[in-house]
Scaffold this motif. Sequence first.
Motif, mmCIF file in Angstrom:
data_model
loop_
_atom_site.group_PDB
_atom_site.id
_atom_site.type_symbol
_atom_site.label_atom_id
_atom_site.label_comp_id
_atom_site.label_asym_id
_atom_site.label_seq_id
_atom_site.Cartn_x
_atom_site.Cartn_y
_atom_site.Cartn_z
ATOM 1 N N ARG A 165 4.458 61.373 25.448
ATOM 2 C CA ARG A 165 5.565 62.276 25.747
ATOM 3 C C ARG A 165 5.281 63.082 26.999
ATOM 4 O O ARG A 165 6.183 63.342 27.812
ATOM 5 N N ALA A 166 4.036 63.519 27.182
ATOM 6 C CA ALA A 166 3.687 64.295 28.367
ATOM 7 C C ALA A 166 3.932 63.482 29.634
ATOM 8 O O ALA A 166 4.470 64.003 30.627
ATOM 9 N N LYS A 167 3.563 62.206 29.612
ATOM 10 C CA LYS A 167 3.797 61.355 30.785
ATOM 11 C C LYS A 167 5.287 61.149 31.029
ATOM 12 O O LYS A 167 5.742 61.132 32.183
ATOM 13 N N ALA A 168 6.046 60.994 29.945
ATOM 14 C CA ALA A 168 7.500 60.831 30.093
ATOM 15 C C ALA A 168 8.134 62.103 30.637
ATOM 16 O O ALA A 168 9.051 62.052 31.474
ATOM 17 N N LEU A 169 7.656 63.257 30.185
ATOM 18 C CA LEU A 169 8.154 64.533 30.689
ATOM 19 C C LEU A 169 7.847 64.681 32.175
ATOM 20 O O LEU A 169 8.711 65.086 32.967
ATOM 21 N N ASP A 170 6.623 64.336 32.560
ATOM 22 C CA ASP A 170 6.240 64.422 33.966
ATOM 23 C C ASP A 170 7.106 63.489 34.822
ATOM 24 O O ASP A 170 7.552 63.873 35.905
ATOM 25 N N ALA A 171 7.358 62.284 34.330
ATOM 26 C CA ALA A 171 8.198 61.345 35.073
ATOM 27 C C ALA A 171 9.614 61.888 35.230
ATOM 28 O O ALA A 171 10.240 61.742 36.295
ATOM 29 N N TRP A 172 10.125 62.523 34.178
ATOM 30 C CA TRP A 172 11.486 63.078 34.246
ATOM 31 C C TRP A 172 11.540 64.224 35.261
ATOM 32 O O TRP A 172 12.476 64.300 36.078
ATOM 33 N N ILE A 173 10.553 65.087 35.205
ATOM 34 C CA ILE A 173 10.515 66.210 36.142
ATOM 35 C C ILE A 173 10.405 65.707 37.578
ATOM 36 O O ILE A 173 11.079 66.220 38.485
ATOM 37 N N ARG A 174 9.584 64.691 37.796
ATOM 38 C CA ARG A 174 9.440 64.151 39.150
ATOM 39 C C ARG A 174 10.729 63.480 39.623
ATOM 40 O O ARG A 174 11.090 63.565 40.800
ATOM 41 N N GLY A 175 11.434 62.817 38.699
ATOM 42 C CA GLY A 175 12.722 62.239 39.063
ATOM 43 C C GLY A 175 13.713 63.309 39.472
ATOM 44 O O GLY A 175 14.444 63.158 40.468
ATOM 45 N N LEU A 176 13.753 64.409 38.723
ATOM 46 C CA LEU A 176 14.668 65.502 39.053
ATOM 47 C C LEU A 176 14.293 66.147 40.383
ATOM 48 O O LEU A 176 15.171 66.443 41.211
#
Length: 222
Positions: free
Chosen positions: A45-56
Amino acid sequence: MSCPTTTPNLLGLRVLHRTMRADLHRLTALVERLADLRAAIGTKRAKALDAWIRGLCAEIHHHHLAEDEIAWPVIERHAGAAADLTGLSDDHAALGPLLADVRKASTALVRGPSAELPAQAGALAGRLARLRDTLDEHIADEEREIFPIIERYVPAAEWDAVTRGVARMAGGPGPAFQVPRILDVATPEELAALRAEAGPLLPIMAAALRPGHRRRERLVFG
């Protein structure tokens, strides 16, 4: 036969603004819960959160770069002294370091030990909140001050060319991240207008991209 409109179509820009703001608000709320240890997070989940934040962050940076390089010169050419873009350009410059701070704090949250989660999440939440508040104010100013100028001075055909130029500009997060989120915040009336503009491609893209997007969204936001 209907006549082509002479007023620039700002619907796509309005919906994109709403998409970025909505994401920042819900991400900030999520990370604040993490800081309070009221939401569990694992490595996946932490990696998915980081990916989402980087996409934004990539989306916001790309949007502002496109405004600086493509949209602002067109507005200034047609509106002249009626368009003072200095404040908005200054905002773009100020938002750059805020985006960098968010990315740095997101990386620290992913890579840090679980014992440091509350502190790392707290640092990230603070940076997200600052970015959220700054972007909220910036977008409100832009829509209040500049949208009427675009609609008054810029020919619709020229604004269509701006939109096409932005779409071709490299550096954004890509349609898999953008399209489902844009469709999620649009009203039914806006969806109908967006579909009319895009033609049959939009429903096809939505059907192809939404399942993967929903999986990522559930992983990040629960």
